[in-house]
Design a protein around this motif. Structure first.
Motif, short mmCIF file in Angstrom:
data_model
loop_
_atom_site.label_atom_id
_atom_site.label_comp_id
_atom_site.label_asym_id
_atom_site.label_seq_id
_atom_site.Cartn_x
_atom_site.Cartn_y
_atom_site.Cartn_z
N LEU A 40 3.97 14.93 -5.40
CA LEU A 40 3.25 16.14 -5.82
C LEU A 40 1.76 15.82 -5.81
CD1 LEU A 40 3.71 19.06 -6.93
CD2 LEU A 40 3.40 18.08 -9.20
N HIS A 42 5.95 -4.47 4.80
CA HIS A 42 7.19 -3.86 5.28
C HIS A 42 7.14 -3.60 6.80
CE1 HIS A 42 7.58 -2.90 0.92
NE2 HIS A 42 8.77 -3.39 1.19
N ASP A 60 -3.55 1.77 -6.99
CA ASP A 60 -2.72 1.31 -8.12
C ASP A 60 -3.09 -0.11 -8.53
OD1 ASP A 60 -1.30 3.67 -8.11
OD2 ASP A 60 0.67 2.71 -8.07
N GLU A 117 0.50 -4.90 6.20
CA GLU A 117 1.58 -4.30 5.40
C GLU A 117 2.81 -5.21 5.48
OE1 GLU A 117 2.21 -1.74 3.24
OE2 GLU A 117 4.26 -2.51 3.29
N PHE A 141 0.86 -10.78 2.41
CA PHE A 141 -0.25 -11.58 1.88
C PHE A 141 0.34 -12.65 0.96
CE2 PHE A 141 -2.74 -12.35 -1.93
CZ PHE A 141 -3.95 -12.79 -1.42
C1 FAD Z 1 8.41 7.64 -10.00
C2 FAD Z 1 6.99 7.81 -9.51
C3 FAD Z 1 6.52 9.08 -9.18
C4 FAD Z 1 5.19 9.25 -8.75
N1 FAD Z 1 4.77 10.52 -8.41
C5 FAD Z 1 3.51 10.72 -7.98
C6 FAD Z 1 3.06 12.02 -7.59
O1 FAD Z 1 3.82 12.98 -7.62
N2 FAD Z 1 1.78 12.17 -7.17
C7 FAD Z 1 0.90 11.11 -7.10
O2 FAD Z 1 -0.27 11.30 -6.74
N3 FAD Z 1 1.31 9.86 -7.45
C8 FAD Z 1 2.58 9.63 -7.87
N4 FAD Z 1 3.01 8.38 -8.20
C9 FAD Z 1 2.06 7.28 -8.07
C10 FAD Z 1 1.82 6.97 -6.61
O3 FAD Z 1 3.04 6.69 -5.97
C11 FAD Z 1 0.87 5.76 -6.50
O4 FAD Z 1 -0.24 5.97 -7.35
C12 FAD Z 1 0.36 5.58 -5.06
O5 FAD Z 1 1.41 5.32 -4.17
C13 FAD Z 1 -0.65 4.42 -5.05
O6 FAD Z 1 -1.10 4.19 -3.75
P1 FAD Z 1 -1.59 2.74 -3.34
O7 FAD Z 1 -1.95 2.83 -1.90
O8 FAD Z 1 -2.56 2.23 -4.31
O9 FAD Z 1 -0.30 1.79 -3.52
P2 FAD Z 1 1.13 1.88 -2.84
O10 FAD Z 1 1.43 3.26 -2.36
O11 FAD Z 1 2.06 1.23 -3.79
O12 FAD Z 1 0.97 0.97 -1.55
C14 FAD Z 1 0.85 -0.44 -1.65
C15 FAD Z 1 1.29 -1.03 -0.33
O13 FAD Z 1 1.03 -2.43 -0.37
C16 FAD Z 1 2.13 -3.12 0.23
N5 FAD Z 1 2.13 -4.49 -0.31
C17 FAD Z 1 2.37 -4.89 -1.59
N6 FAD Z 1 2.26 -6.24 -1.70
C18 FAD Z 1 1.94 -6.69 -0.47
C19 FAD Z 1 1.69 -8.00 0.08
N7 FAD Z 1 1.75 -9.10 -0.70
N8 FAD Z 1 1.39 -8.12 1.38
C20 FAD Z 1 1.31 -7.01 2.19
N9 FAD Z 1 1.55 -5.75 1.74
C21 FAD Z 1 1.85 -5.59 0.44
C22 FAD Z 1 3.34 -2.30 -0.21
O14 FAD Z 1 4.45 -2.53 0.64
C23 FAD Z 1 2.78 -0.87 -0.10
O15 FAD Z 1 3.00 -0.32 1.19
C24 FAD Z 1 4.32 8.15 -8.64
C25 FAD Z 1 4.79 6.87 -8.97
C26 FAD Z 1 6.11 6.70 -9.39
C27 FAD Z 1 6.61 5.32 -9.71
#
Ligand code: FAD
Length: 388
Positions: free
Chosen positions: A46, A34, A265, A32, A118
């Motif tokens: 939500l 951060h 995502d 990670e 990364f």
């Molecule tokens: C305004 C808003 C509201 C939302 N509301 C909802 C909701 O109510 N319910 C819901 O289900 N979803 C919601 N979402 C979507 C949800 O936040 C994402 O779908 C979810 O967080 C995706 O999870 P993830 O683990 O794929 O990615 P993320 O949660 O984005 O995690 C990715 C991680 O990778 C790390 N990272 C990135 N690049 C690097 C790198 N180069 N090296 C090391 N680490 C890195 C980041 O720091 C982060 O910790 C919302 C999104 C937004 C923008």
């Protein structure tokens, strides 16, 4: 350093993927960038009951509120009440939630490196910048769970998601009419092509929108939203936190290449009807973790991941995308008609019975069985026509 599986990104998808890789016997590293898990937060928090089940955790201190339904407002101001029989969703503290998931992954055996970014892929190795120092880590399989920016996918030469919504939100004190109901605002004035929301928890709410069209910046629509008569009567003016973020929609054609797979995502595994990514990301991350562990042992082809995740959620994502595109193009007049149609006796009961925020196709199928089928088909026809 040598690992079977390296997972980049410790959000919900990375936490679940690393947990499942470790559970399936792989020496696993979670990276990670951060210094702390779960921040900055870019989420309304939500999530459905099913999302919690999929993440294999029960209600904990991260649950801020329990939601039983929603008030949906048409552009003309008509209110549609969707009343669940019991708790349908939770409002969560994403920071605590993400930490809980990462904790479970560590308990299962994964190693965690914080403050480690990364940087690139080099023949079976990943290069990272760890607390300012450049390092190479050997990993047989690399899982990109690095969110919307997707640097792993870019390094592997994988295609990007099809589209991105722009989201904006703030947290503020709020006098909710019913603190167990989410409020949804529709209309091109507030959230062109998508919707706006107020999600209460205690005496606060997360107020925001995601937009899919409109030529003004998201902040413009947020300023319009707070003038909405319903919001204006409940929001008193101060703000405690601001969030700006993108929501990827539409998975790229490929999410696997060489020894790299994408999840969450980064792979566009997000519900196109709501923009929620926690549930779908968790479903696919578990598949990714298991396939990665088995591929590292050469028991399974890494390409199985692509087949397995698409067979688990591909249909729902594709239908969700059709609904998203068609509803997103409706005029305010059509939206008024659509919401008024849903407000008819019989329809709202059907929504209460079959509404499922993770699987909107279930409700659509039931609605199409009803007596008002032809009117619904005509309304959807208006929506679909706007696609072409
Ligand atoms: C305004 C808003 C509201 C939302 N509301 C909802 C909701 O109510 N319910 C819901 O289900 N979803 C919601 N979402 C979507 C949800 O936040 C994402 O779908 C979810 O967080 C995706 O999870 P993830 O683990 O794929 O990615 P993320 O949660 O984005 O995690 C990715 C991680 O990778 C790390 N990272 C990135 N690049 C690097 C790198 N180069 N090296 C090391 N680490 C890195 C980041 O720091 C982060 O910790 C919302 C999104 C937004 C923008």
């Amino acid at each position: 350093m040598k690992y079977d599986v390296a997972v980049i990104g410790a959000g919900p998808a990375g936490a679940m993927a690393s947990k499942y890789a470790a559970l399936n016997g792989a020496k696993t590293l979670l990276i990670e960038e951060h210094a702390s898990i779960g921040s900055p937060v870019q989420c309304t928090g939500l999530i459905s009951k099913a999302a919690l089940t999929e993440c294999e955790i029960s209600e904990g201190s991260f649950v801020l509120a329990k939601m039983k339904g929603a008030f949906v407002y048409s552009p003309g101001g008509e209110e549609l009440t969707i009343r669940g029989k019991d708790v349908k969703a939770y409002v969560i503290d994403r920071k605590l939630f993400d930490r809980e998931l990462v904790g479970r992954s560590i308990d299962t055996g994964a190693d965690l490196m914080l403050k480690t970014r990364f940087m690139g892929l080099h023949h079976g190795r990943i290069s990272v910048l760890s607390s300012g120092e450049r390092k190479d880590i050997h990993a047989d399989i690399v899982i990109g769970a690095d969110g919307i920016m997707g640097s792993v996918g870019r390094a592997a030469g994988l295609p990007r998601c099809k589209k991105f919504l722009s989201g904006i939100q703030f947290e503020a004190p709020y006098d909710a009419c019913d603190a167990q109901f989410v409020e949804i605002f529709t209309g091109n004035k507030f959230a062109p092509g998508f919707f706006a929301w107020a999600v209460p928890f205690g005496r606060m709410a997360r107020i925001g929108l995601a937009k899919n069209a409109g030529d003004r910046p998201a902040l413009h629509y947020l300023e319009e939203l707070i003038k909405h008569p319903v919001l204006a009567s409940r929001y008193r003016g101060s703000r405690t936190e601001h969030v700006v973020g993108g929501i990827p929609l539409g998975a790229p054609e490929r999410t696997v290449k060489d020894n790299v797979m994408l999840v969450g995502d980064a792979a566009g595994q997000v519900k196109p009807t709501s923009g929620g990514g926690v549930y779908m990301g968790a479903v696919c991350a578990k598949i990714a973790g298991e396939v990665a562990a088995r591929a590292a042992r050469k028991e399974m082809d890494i390409k199985e991941y692509e087949k397995k995740w698409r067979s688990a959620v591909g249909r729902e994502l594709a239908l969700g995308m059709i609904i998203h595109k068609s509803l997103g193009k409706l005029s305010d007049e059509n939206l008024n008609e659509f919401i008024s149609f849903l407000n008819r006796p019989g329809m709202s009961e059907c929504i209460t019975e079959y509404g499922d925020m993770d699987h909107p196709s279930v409700l659509l199928k039931e609605m199409l069985k009803g007596a008002d089928k032809m009117r619904l088909v005509r309304l959807l026809g208006v929506a679909f026509k706007t696609l072409f």
